[in-house]
Design a protein around this motif. Structure first.
Motif, PDB file in Angstrom:
ATOM      1  N   SER A  20      39.062  44.847  31.644  1.00 23.11           N
ATOM      2  CA  SER A  20      37.611  44.917  31.377  1.00 23.11           C
ATOM      3  C   SER A  20      36.957  43.551  31.494  1.00 23.11           C
ATOM      4  O   SER A  20      35.734  43.438  31.377  1.00 23.11           O
ATOM      5  CB  SER A  20      37.373  45.496  29.978  1.00 23.11           C
ATOM      6  N   LEU A  21      37.754  42.513  31.733  1.00 22.16           N
ATOM      7  CA  LEU A  21      37.203  41.158  31.907  1.00 22.16           C
ATOM      8  C   LEU A  21      36.838  40.965  33.376  1.00 22.16           C
ATOM      9  O   LEU A  21      37.488  40.240  34.124  1.00 22.16           O
ATOM     10  CB  LEU A  21      38.233  40.116  31.445  1.00 22.16           C
ATOM     11  N   HIS A  22      35.772  41.619  33.784  1.00 20.36           N
ATOM     12  CA  HIS A  22      35.428  41.717  35.204  1.00 20.36           C
ATOM     13  C   HIS A  22      35.023  40.393  35.827  1.00 20.36           C
ATOM     14  O   HIS A  22      34.957  40.285  37.056  1.00 20.36           O
ATOM     15  CB  HIS A  22      34.298  42.738  35.404  1.00 20.36           C
ATOM     16  N   HIS A  23      34.701  39.392  34.999  1.00 14.37           N
ATOM     17  CA  HIS A  23      34.176  38.145  35.540  1.00 14.37           C
ATOM     18  C   HIS A  23      35.262  37.078  35.723  1.00 14.37           C
ATOM     19  O   HIS A  23      34.940  35.930  36.032  1.00 14.37           O
ATOM     20  CB  HIS A  23      33.070  37.607  34.627  1.00 14.37           C
ATOM     21  N   LEU A  24      36.527  37.483  35.527  1.00 17.91           N
ATOM     22  CA  LEU A  24      37.620  36.520  35.645  1.00 17.91           C
ATOM     23  C   LEU A  24      37.644  35.886  37.034  1.00 17.91           C
ATOM     24  O   LEU A  24      37.545  36.586  38.059  1.00 17.91           O
ATOM     25  CB  LEU A  24      38.963  37.203  35.383  1.00 17.91           C
ATOM     26  N   GLN A  25      37.799  34.591  37.064  1.00 21.26           N
ATOM     27  CA  GLN A  25      37.970  33.848  38.308  1.00 21.26           C
ATOM     28  C   GLN A  25      39.373  33.244  38.422  1.00 21.26           C
ATOM     29  O   GLN A  25      39.881  33.047  39.526  1.00 21.26           O
ATOM     30  CB  GLN A  25      36.925  32.726  38.400  1.00 21.26           C
ATOM     31  N   LYS A  26      39.995  32.984  37.263  1.00 22.56           N
ATOM     32  CA  LYS A  26      41.349  32.443  37.251  1.00 22.56           C
ATOM     33  C   LYS A  26      42.163  33.186  36.188  1.00 22.56           C
ATOM     34  O   LYS A  26      41.725  33.309  35.048  1.00 22.56           O
ATOM     35  CB  LYS A  26      41.351  30.942  36.955  1.00 22.56           C
ATOM     36  N   LEU A  27      43.344  33.671  36.590  1.00 26.45           N
ATOM     37  CA  LEU A  27      44.208  34.408  35.676  1.00 26.45           C
ATOM     38  C   LEU A  27      45.644  33.927  35.854  1.00 26.45           C
ATOM     39  O   LEU A  27      46.231  34.054  36.929  1.00 26.45           O
ATOM     40  CB  LEU A  27      44.119  35.914  35.948  1.00 26.45           C
ATOM     41  N   SER A  30      47.355  48.583  40.057  1.00 24.77           N
ATOM     42  CA  SER A  30      46.380  48.503  41.159  1.00 24.77           C
ATOM     43  C   SER A  30      45.038  47.981  40.661  1.00 24.77           C
ATOM     44  O   SER A  30      44.209  47.513  41.453  1.00 24.77           O
ATOM     45  CB  SER A  30      46.200  49.875  41.802  1.00 24.77           C
ATOM     46  N   ARG A  31      44.812  47.999  39.349  1.00 24.41           N
ATOM     47  CA  ARG A  31      43.531  47.543  38.780  1.00 24.41           C
ATOM     48  C   ARG A  31      43.361  46.024  38.915  1.00 24.41           C
ATOM     49  O   ARG A  31      42.252  45.521  38.739  1.00 24.41           O
ATOM     50  CB  ARG A  31      43.438  47.967  37.318  1.00 24.41           C
ATOM     51  N   PHE A  32      44.451  45.301  39.208  1.00 27.82           N
ATOM     52  CA  PHE A  32      44.287  43.876  39.510  1.00 27.82           C
ATOM     53  C   PHE A  32      43.335  43.688  40.693  1.00 27.82           C
ATOM     54  O   PHE A  32      42.665  42.662  40.802  1.00 27.82           O
ATOM     55  CB  PHE A  32      45.641  43.234  39.833  1.00 27.82           C
ATOM     56  N   GLY A  33      43.278  44.678  41.571  1.00 25.35           N
ATOM     57  CA  GLY A  33      42.402  44.595  42.731  1.00 25.35           C
ATOM     58  C   GLY A  33      40.932  44.640  42.388  1.00 25.35           C
ATOM     59  O   GLY A  33      40.075  44.400  43.248  1.00 25.35           O
ATOM     60  N   GLN A  34      40.576  44.953  41.111  1.00 25.41           N
ATOM     61  CA  GLN A  34      39.177  45.019  40.691  1.00 25.41           C
ATOM     62  C   GLN A  34      38.608  43.647  40.322  1.00 25.41           C
ATOM     63  O   GLN A  34      37.396  43.507  40.162  1.00 25.41           O
ATOM     64  CB  GLN A  34      39.048  45.961  39.486  1.00 25.41           C
ATOM     65  N   LEU A  51      38.304  36.733  41.542  1.00 29.95           N
ATOM     66  CA  LEU A  51      39.485  35.885  41.337  1.00 29.95           C
ATOM     67  C   LEU A  51      39.690  34.909  42.491  1.00 29.95           C
ATOM     68  O   LEU A  51      39.684  35.292  43.667  1.00 29.95           O
ATOM     69  CB  LEU A  51      40.740  36.732  41.182  1.00 29.95           C
ATOM     70  N   THR A  52      39.903  33.665  42.134  1.00 32.23           N
ATOM     71  CA  THR A  52      40.324  32.662  43.123  1.00 32.23           C
ATOM     72  C   THR A  52      41.760  32.232  42.884  1.00 32.23           C
ATOM     73  O   THR A  52      42.407  31.677  43.776  1.00 32.23           O
ATOM     74  CB  THR A  52      39.424  31.413  43.049  1.00 32.23           C
ATOM     75  N   LEU A  53      42.291  32.510  41.660  1.00 30.95           N
ATOM     76  CA  LEU A  53      43.676  32.166  41.337  1.00 30.95           C
ATOM     77  C   LEU A  53      44.307  33.306  40.565  1.00 30.95           C
ATOM     78  O   LEU A  53      43.751  33.784  39.573  1.00 30.95           O
ATOM     79  CB  LEU A  53      43.732  30.877  40.507  1.00 30.95           C
ATOM     80  N   HIS A 113      42.574  43.230  48.186  1.00 30.44           N
ATOM     81  CA  HIS A 113      41.120  43.312  47.989  1.00 30.44           C
ATOM     82  C   HIS A 113      40.550  42.017  47.414  1.00 30.44           C
ATOM     83  O   HIS A 113      39.329  41.833  47.406  1.00 30.44           O
ATOM     84  CB  HIS A 113      40.770  44.473  47.039  1.00 30.44           C
ATOM     85  N   LEU A 114      41.410  41.144  46.930  1.00 30.94           N
ATOM     86  CA  LEU A 114      40.945  39.909  46.287  1.00 30.94           C
ATOM     87  C   LEU A 114      40.632  38.871  47.361  1.00 30.94           C
ATOM     88  O   LEU A 114      41.327  37.862  47.510  1.00 30.94           O
ATOM     89  CB  LEU A 114      42.010  39.400  45.301  1.00 30.94           C
TER      90      LEU A 114
END
Length: 881
Positions: free
Chosen positions: A104-111, A125-129, A133-135, A153-154
Motif C-alpha cells: 500500500s506504500l504506492h509512492h516508494l522509490q527505493k526499497l 507480482s504486486r512488486f510490479g505496482q 521504484l528506482t531501486l 513493469h518497473l
C-alpha cells in the motif's frame, strides 16, 4: 498595547501557515504509518535471520511517533508519503504475503529488504505496482519460486538486486527477456545465484547501454556469452564467475577504459593475457580469474595493473617463479595464488605489498623457510601457506601480526615445537597446523577468540591444555593422530556449546568417555574418538533434535550395550563401533535411521540371530555393512538383502563423504579391503561393501544376494554356510573382491562367475567344492591357494586335469525362489526345458520301436557296449600306462 482585528487575523493566518508547514515537514501520513506498523507486526525478530550485520531497525517504530523519523524510513517532506524503505540487515523473519500492507506504500522509490529471512516466500507480482521504484534490493533474503514477470513493469528501475537467494529463486527465459527489453534505465543489475539455467546467454545482448554493473555469478548459464556486453561504454563492473558452462572470448581490444571489476572465475571464457588486453585494463581494481581458461599468458604483464586491490589467479597451473613485476602491485589488499605450480622460495618482493590483509599461496611447490618479510605485513588477517614444502621451525617474526585471524601452515615439513606466541595472538580465530612434524606440548591459549583448531597428524604429546575448554566460540577441535597425547578427556569439553567437530582419534587418551557427550549440545556434527584406550560405556542419553552425522568410537575398550537412544540421531550417516568389547544382540533399532550409510559393528561380542528387516525401508541407504568377527548365528539375513537399495544401484557421482554442517571435514574409516587392513582417510560415496565374515552363520547363500549389483566387496568367509554357490552371484557385475572361504559349500563353481570382469580378489578355499574351475580373463589369474582345501576341484589353476564326463555348470539362479519362470532370464524358462524333455522322450520311444520292430536289438546292444568300453579306456588308460 492592543491588536487591531486586522492584525489579529494576520497573526492567526501566519500561525496556521506555520503549523501547516511544520506538519507537512515532519509528520508522515496516517495511512502510511499504519501500513508500516502492520508490516512490522507480520514478522518476528531473529538473530539468525541476518548474517552480514544485525540491526533491528523496526524496534524504533512506535505508534504515535512520526514515521518519517523511524529508522530506515524516508519521506517526501511535502506530502508525508513514504518514499524510501531501507530494512537491510534488520533481522526480520517470516513470510512476505501478497496481501502485506507493504504494497500500500504506492509512492516508494527505493526499497531494500536485503539480508533478512523471508522463509522461502514467493516474490509477489504486486512488486510490479511500485511504478516509481528506482531501486529494488531483495539480496540474500531467502525468497523462493520464480521471479514474476511483473518486475519488468518497473520501468524506472536503475538498480535491481535479486542475488544470493541460492538457487531457491529462478528466472525463466520469458520473464528475463521482458526484463531486458523494458528496464532500459538499468545501471546496476545483480542476479547472482539465481537459477537461470534455461536462459540463453545471447538474450543478454539487449541490455541497456547505460549499464554500469552486471553481476551474474553462479547462475547456471550455459552457452556462448555475447561479446558486445564486454564493450558496453559505461560498464565498470562485470562478474560472470562460477558459470562453468559459459563460453566465449574476452576481447583484447575496443574495451572501455572504465572497467574496474572483472570476475571470470570458473568459466570457460577464453582470456588472452597479452599486452593489448592489459593496456585496456589500466583502471582495473578487482580481477578474479580463478580456474579460468587463460591462453598465451605472460604473467609478468599483470604487474602493469598498478591500481589492483584484489587479484585472484588460483587454480590455473602457472609454474616457475613469481614474476618480479608483481612488486609494482603495491595497492593490493588481497592476493590469491593458490593451487598452481609456483616453485622456489617465497620471493621477498611480496614485502612491498604492505596493505595486504589476505595472502594465499597454498597448494604450490614453494620451498625453504617462512620468509622474514611476513612479519612486516602488519595488516595481514588471512595467511595461508599450506600444502607446500616449507621446512624449519615456525618463525617468531609472525608474532608481530596482531591482526591475524586465520593462519594455515598445514601440510608442510615444519618441525620443532609450536611457538607459544601463536597462542597469544590477540585476534586469532583459526589455527591449522595439521600434517607437519611438530613436537612437544600444546601451550595454553592466552585469549578466548579461537573458533577453529587443527593440530592433527603431528608428534605432539602431553595432555589437552585446560584453556582449550574455555574457548566459548570454538566450533572445531581436531587433535587426531598425534599418538602421544594422553590423559583423560575432561567433561569440561561439554562446556563448548558451539562445538561442531570433535576429533581426538588415534591418540592415547584413557579413562571413561564423558557421558555428557551424548546430550551436551545439539550442535555437534562429528564425534570421532576412535583408536584410543577409552573404557566404560557408550553415552546412553543422545538427545532429541541433535545433528550428529558421524559417530566413530572404533578401537577402544568400550563395554556394555549399544544404547537405543542413538535413534534420536536422525542425521547420522556413519556409525562405527567396531573393535570394542560390546556385548549385545543385533541393534535392530538402527534400521529406523533414515540417512545411515555406513554401519560397522565388527570385532565385538555381539551374538544371536540377525533376522533381517523389521521395518519399512530398513537400511535402504546403507553402502557399507560390516558385522564381521562376532558371534552371530542362524541363517544369513535375507530380509536385509531385499532392502539394501543403495547396494543395488551404483552411484556414478563420486564425492568424498563429509560433514554437511562443516565444509572441510571429510569422514574416514578403517576396514578390511581386498584382504588387507586399510585406512580410508577419505570415504568415496561410490564404495559398496558387505562383510558378514567370521561369525557362525549357517544354511545356504540366498539367491537374492544377486540383487546387490553395486557391491564392490562381498565377504562371507569363516562361517558354516552349506549348499551350492549361487549362480546369481554372476549378477554382481561391479564386484572386485569375493571371499567365500572356510565354509561348507558344495557343488561346482558357477560358470557365471567368469563374467565378473572387475574381480581382483577371489577366495574359495577350504570348502567342499568339486568339478571344473571356470577359466577366462579373471579366473586365469587366480593362484592355486585360493582354491586349496577343495579336493574335488580340477583345472589348470590347481594343476589337476578334468575329464570329459564332468557335468555342466549349474543353471543360473533366480532372485525369487518361488518364480521359476524367470530362472533363466527373458525368453527362456521352464516351458522351453519341458519342451526339450518332451522331444527327447518322443525321440527315444520312436527309436526303440524302430530297433525292435526291425529285429536290430542285438546290433543296438553291441554298439552301446562298444562305446562304453572306449570311454573307460579313455578315462583310465593313462593311469594304467
Amino acid at each position: 498595547m492592543g491588536f487591531s482585528p486586522i492584525s489579529s487575523l494576520s497573526f492567526f493566518l501566519f500561525l496556521f501557515h506555520f503549523h501547516s508547514t511544520i506538519s507537512s515537514s515532519h509528520f508522515c501520513a496516517l495511512d502510511q504509518s499504519l501500513s508500516l506498523l502492520q508490516f512490522k507486526e507480520s514478522f518476528s525478530i531473529s538473530r539468525s535471520a541476518s548474517v552480514l550485520c544485525q540491526h533491528p531497525k523496526t524496534e524504533s517504530w512506535k505508534e504515535g511517533t512520526d514515521c518519517c523519523l523511524w529508522d530506515g524510513v524516508s519521506c517526501d517532506m511535502k506530502t508525508g508519503h513514504v518514499t524510501g524503505l531501507d530494512l537491510a540487515c534488520s533481522m526480520l523473519y517470516g513470510t512476505l504475503h501478497p496481501n502485506s500492507t507493504l504494497f500500500s506504500l504506492h509512492h516508494l522509490q527505493k526499497l531494500d529488504l536485503s539480508d533478512n529471512h523471508f522463509n522461502f516466500s514467493h516474490i509477489s507480482s504486486r512488486f510490479g505496482q511500485f511504478s516509481n521504484l528506482t531501486l529494488l534490493n531483495l539480496n540474500y533474503s531467502v525468497f523462493a519460486g520464480q521471479v514474476p514477470s511483473e518486475i519488468s513493469h518497473l520501468s524506472k528501475l536503475a538498480s535491481l538486486d535479486l542475488s544470493r537467494n541460492f538457487y531457491y529463486l529462478s528466472l525463466e527465459p520469458i520473464s528475463f527477456d521482458k526484463l531486458v527489453r523494458n528496464l532500459t534505465k538499468l545501471r546496476d543489475l545483480a542476479l547472482d545465484a539465481l537459477n537461470m539455467s534455461l536462459v540463453a546467454p545471447n538474450s543478454l545482448k539487449n541490455l541497456s547501454s547505460s549499464l554500469s554493473s552486471l553481476s551474474l555469478s553462479g547462475c547456471g548459464l550455459q552457452g556462448k556469452f555475447p561479446g558486445n556486453i564486454f564493450l558496453l561504454p559505461n560498464l565498470k563492473s562485470l562478474d560472470l564467475s562460477y558459470n562453468k558452462g559459459l563460453t566465449g572470448s574476452f576481447p583484447s581490444s575496443n574495451l572501455s577504459n572504465v572497467l574496474s571489476w572483472l570476475g571470470l572465475s570458473n568459466t570457460r571464457i577464453s582470456v588472452y593475457l597479452e599486452h593489448d588486453l592489459i593496456s585496456n585494463l589500466k583502471s582495473l581494481e578487482y580481477m578474479s580469474l580463478r580456474n579460468c581458461n587463460i591462453i598465451r599468458s605472460d604473467l609478468s604483464l599483470i604487474g602493469n595493473l598498478t591500481k589492483l586491490i584484489h587479484l585472484d589467479l588460483s587454480n590455473n597451473n602457472f609454474s616457475g617463479q613469481i614474476p618480479s613485476s608483481f612488486h609494482n602491485l603495491t595497492q593490493l589488499t588481497s592476493l590469491y595464488l593458490s593451487n598452481n605450480n609456483f616453485s622456489g622460495q617465497i620471493p621477498s618482493l611480496f614485502g612491498n605489498l604492505v596493505y595486504l590483509h589476505s595472502f594465499l599461496l597454498d597448494s604450490n611447490k614453494f620451498m625453504g623457510q617462512v620468509p622474514d618479510f611476513l612479519g612486516g605485513l602488519v595488516n595481514l588477517s588471512y595467511l595461508d601457506l599450506s600444502n607446500n614444502q616449507l621446512i624449519g621451525s615456525i618463525h617468531s617474526q609472525l608474532n608481530t601480526l596482531s591482526n591475524l585471524q586465520y593462519l594455515n601452515l598445514s601440510d608442510n615439513l615444519f618441525n620443532g615445537t609450536i611457538p607459544s606466541f601463536l597462542f597469544a595472538l590477540p585476534s586469532l580465530q583459526s589455527l591449522d597446523l595439521h600434517n607437519n612434524n611438530l613436537i612437544g606440548n600444546i601451550s595454553e591459549l592466552q585469549h578466548d577468540s579461537l573458533r577453529f583448531l587443527d593440530l592433527s597428524n603431528n608428534h605432539l604429546h602431553g595432555t589437552i591444555p585446560s584453556s582449550i575448554f574455555k574457548q566459548e566460540n570454538l566450533t572445531t577441535l581436531i587433535l587426531a593422530s598425534n599418538s602421544k597425547l594422553t590423559g583423560e578427556i575432561s567433561s569440561s569439553i561439554c562446556k563448548l556449546r558451539f562445538l561442531l567437530v570433535l576429533d581426538l582419534s588415534n591418540n592415547s587418551f584413557s579413562g571413561s568417555m564423558p557421558l555428557c557427550l551424548g546430550n551436551f549440545s545439539n550442535m555437534l556434527s562429528v564425534l570421532h574418538l576412535s583408536m584410543n584406550n577409552l573404557q566404560g560405556t557408550i553415552p546412553s542419553t543422545f538427545s532429541k533434535d541433535n545433528i550428529l552425522e558421524y559417530l566413530n568410537l572404533n578401537g577402544n575398550e568400550l563395554e556394555g550395550k549399544i544404547p537405543p537412544s542413538i535413534i534420536n540421531c536422525t542425521m547420522l550417516e556413519i556409525i562405527d563401533l567396531g573393535n570394542n568389547k560390546i556385548e549385545d544382540t543385533f541393534p535392530y533399532f538402527l534400521e529406523t535411521l533414515p540417512k545411515l550409510q555406513i554401519l560397522v559393528l565388527k570385532s565385538n561380542k555381539l551374538q544371536g540371530f540377525v533376522k533381517g528387516s523389521t521395518a519399512y525401508n530398513s537400511f535402504s541407504k546403507l553402502r557399507i555393512f560390516d558385522i564381521s568377527d562376532n558371534n552371530f548365528s542362524g541363517p544369513l539375513p535375507t530380509g536385509y538383502f531385499n532392502s539394501l537399495e543403495a547396494m543395488m544401484t551404483s552411484d556414478k557421482n563420486m564425492i568424498y563423504m563429509g560433514a554437511t554442517n562443516y565444509y572441510s571435514y571429510v569422514y574416514s574409516i578403517e576396514m578390511i579391503w581386498k584382504g588387507v587392513k586399510t585406512k580410508f582417510w577419505k570415504i568415496q560415496s561410490t564404495i559398496r561393501v558387505l562383510d558378514l565374515s567370521n561369525n557362525n552363520f549357517n544354511g545356504e547363500i540366498p539367491k537374492v544376494i544377486g540383487k546387490l549389483q553395486a557391491l564392490h566387496q562381498l565377504n562371507l568367509s569363516h562361517n558354516s554356510l552349506t549348499g551350492h554357490i549361487q549362480s546369481s552371484l554372476g549378477n554382481l557385475i561391479n564386484l572386485e573382491s569375493l571371499d567365500l572361504s572356510s565354509n561348507l559349500l558344495t557343488g561346482r563353481i558357477p560358470m557365471q562367475l567368469e563374467g565378473l570382469t572387475f574381480l581382483e580378489i577371489l577366495n574359495l578355499s577350504h570348502n567342499k567344492l568339486e568339478g571344473l574351475i571356470p577359466s577366462g580373463e579373471q579366473f586365469n589369474t587366480f593362484n592355486a591357494n585360493l582354491f586349496e582345501g577343495n579336493l574335488g576341484l580340477c583345472g589348470f589353476q590347481v594343476l589337476k586335469e578334468c575329464y570329459s564326463d564332468e557335468a555342466p555348470s549349474l543353471l543360473p539362479s533366480s532372485f525369487n525362489e518361488e518364480d521359476d519362470s524367470t530362472l533363466f532370464g527373458d525368453g527362456f524358462g521352464w516351458k522351453v526345458v519341458t519342451m526339450g524333455y518332451g522331444c527327447g522322450f518322443v525321440f527315444g520311444v520312436a527309436t526303440g520301436y524302430v530297433v525292435f520292430r526291425t529285429n536290430q536289438s542285438s546290433w543296438f546292444l553291441r554298439n552301446l557296449k562298444s562305446k562304453k568300453t572306449k570311454k573307460n579306456v579313455g578315462r583310465h588308460g593313462a593311469r594304467r600306462n
